[in-house]
Design an enzyme around this catalytic site. Structure first.
Site, PDB file in Angstrom:
ATOM      1  N   HIS A  94      60.730  63.314  30.536  1.00  0.00           N
ATOM      2  CA  HIS A  94      59.631  64.061  30.164  1.00  0.00           C
ATOM      3  C   HIS A  94      58.428  63.334  30.703  1.00  0.00           C
ATOM      4  O   HIS A  94      57.586  62.371  29.956  1.00  0.00           O
ATOM      5  CB  HIS A  94      59.553  63.866  28.652  1.00  0.00           C
ATOM      6  CG  HIS A  94      58.376  64.729  28.053  1.00  0.00           C
ATOM      7  ND1 HIS A  94      58.806  66.012  27.463  1.00  0.00           N
ATOM      8  CD2 HIS A  94      57.234  64.541  27.492  1.00  0.00           C
ATOM      9  CE1 HIS A  94      57.751  66.629  26.891  1.00  0.00           C
ATOM     10  NE2 HIS A  94      56.643  65.665  26.853  1.00  0.00           N
ATOM     11  N   SER A 131      59.794  71.738  35.393  1.00  0.00           N
ATOM     12  CA  SER A 131      61.168  71.730  35.262  1.00  0.00           C
ATOM     13  C   SER A 131      61.834  73.013  35.819  1.00  0.00           C
ATOM     14  O   SER A 131      62.720  73.246  36.668  1.00  0.00           O
ATOM     15  CB  SER A 131      61.948  71.120  34.293  1.00  0.00           C
ATOM     16  OG  SER A 131      61.904  72.158  33.092  1.00  0.00           O
ATOM     17  N   ARG A 164      57.516  73.877  32.231  1.00  0.00           N
ATOM     18  CA  ARG A 164      57.183  74.575  33.432  1.00  0.00           C
ATOM     19  C   ARG A 164      57.428  73.967  34.778  1.00  0.00           C
ATOM     20  O   ARG A 164      58.094  74.567  35.556  1.00  0.00           O
ATOM     21  CB  ARG A 164      55.514  74.970  33.250  1.00  0.00           C
ATOM     22  CG  ARG A 164      55.002  75.576  32.127  1.00  0.00           C
ATOM     23  CD  ARG A 164      53.701  75.644  32.056  1.00  0.00           C
ATOM     24  NE  ARG A 164      53.159  76.239  30.642  1.00  0.00           N
ATOM     25  CZ  ARG A 164      53.126  77.531  30.360  1.00  0.00           C
ATOM     26  NH1 ARG A 164      53.760  78.414  31.431  1.00  0.00           N
ATOM     27  NH2 ARG A 164      52.746  77.945  29.231  1.00  0.00           N
TER      28      ARG A 164
END
Length: 331
Positions: free
Chosen positions: A203, A213, A211
């Site tokens: 993260h 990823s 989005r």
């Protein structure tokens, strides 16, 4: 263990690959090679414009942001876009278009490199009007800086991602591990699900991680040679899943599971959970490839492709979508 990059090991299935995954990889390669076979290159280029619209629509849907494909299509010709959700969809379309252009030219870099991931985030938010580059965080409105790692602690459901001062180390480890894991035809496909999950696990950005990823996954699919020139959509597959639409998030949560004893790999996270997630994810890939193959028959390619894709979510269309339904792009 939380603040060391080993926290998100294993990064892949490196020793004995289960037989069901070997069979699945072989089937994906064979079936992807048949998608769009015999279509004129001009038709492929135009048809995949519809797929980008659908990818943007479904990526928005995964985030809980509802838009309509025909509105996304209309927004692509408007500047500036005054609706945040439509602006997100347009940004997704534009960034994916750039990825496809790089793939067409043979210039697509390693999708799991830190520089590429940061560039995707930067381009996505630079495509957004400035007034939409904000998010709510800790009861305050925070600016999203394009291409910048987050500087705040976050919690995603039950998951606590790495602290901000450790993100660079985690991302460097991510790049190093997937540089090795994506070697060879098998590795380039087999590593896609794990790379998708582990990037979300880190993260690295304050907003836009899901989005980015999915765009990284799209790029990995093109680089692996199973993208059929962009004629099928990973976001559609993930949003619709195999049974119900909550599967994606449920499987992502399962892949966070810590190691379950001595027979569950040697990393901090569960190898068996990663194998299960990989099998589910690659089955979604196969399902969407089959869906695309089923509607790309040469007797009525344009009409069937546009009608099936768009009628999944709405009735009626105009512009390029309508022209596809008339079969005007067939050569």
């Amino acid at each position: 263990m939380r603040e060391t990059p080993a926290r998100f090991e294993p990064c892949g299935i490196e020793e004995m690959i289960p037989e069901f995954l070997v069979d699945l990889l072989d089937a994906i390669r064979e079936e992807a090679a048949e998608v769009g076979r015999g279509l004129h290159p001009d038709s492929v280029r135009e048809l995949r414009g519809l797929v980008r619209i659908m990818n943007a629509y479904y990526s928005n849907l995964i985030e809980g942001h509802h838009t309509r494909p025909r509105d996304i299509e209309a927004a692509l010709s408007c500047a500036p876009v005054d609706d945040r959700f439509l602006a997100e969809a347009v940004a997704h379309f534009r960034v994916q278009e750039g990825v496809d252009d790089l793939a067409d030219a043979g210039d697509l870099p390693q999708p799991t490199s830190v520089s590429f991931i940061v560039e995707l985030h930067r381009r996505f938010y630079e495509e957004m009007p400035e007034e939409f580059r904000y998010t709510e965080h800790g009861f305050k409105r925070v600016e999203i800086v394009p291409g910048a790692f987050r500087t705040d602690e976050v919690q995603v459901g039950r998951h606590l991602p790495p602290s901000p001062d450790r993100i660079k180390s985690f991302m460097a480890h991510y790049e190093m591990r997937y540089r090795g894991l994506t070697r060879g035809a098998t590795g380039r496909i087999l590593s896609i699900p794990a790379a998708h999950h582990r990037l979300n696990y880190i993260h690295p950005f304050l907003d836009g991680n899901g989005r980015v990823s999915r765009l990284v996954t799209h790029a990995m699919i093109q680089r692996a040679g199973i993208g059929a020139g962009g004629l099928w959509s990973i976001s559609r597959g993930l949003a619709r899943s195999l049974g119900d639409r909550g599967e994606y998030m449920a499987w992502m949560d399962t892949a966070d599971m810590p190691r379950q004893g001595d027979q569950d790999g040697r990393g901090n996270l569960s190898l068996q959970a990663l194998i299960g997630f990989t099998g589910w994810f690659l089955t979604v890939v196969q399902q969407d490839i089959r869906f695309t193959r089923s509607i790309l028959d040469l007797d009525s390619t344009g009409a069937r492709f546009a009608a099936v894709l768009m009628d999944e979510v709405e009735k009626g269309a105009s512009g390029p979508i309508a022209s596809f339904r008339k079969g005007s792009v067939l050569r």
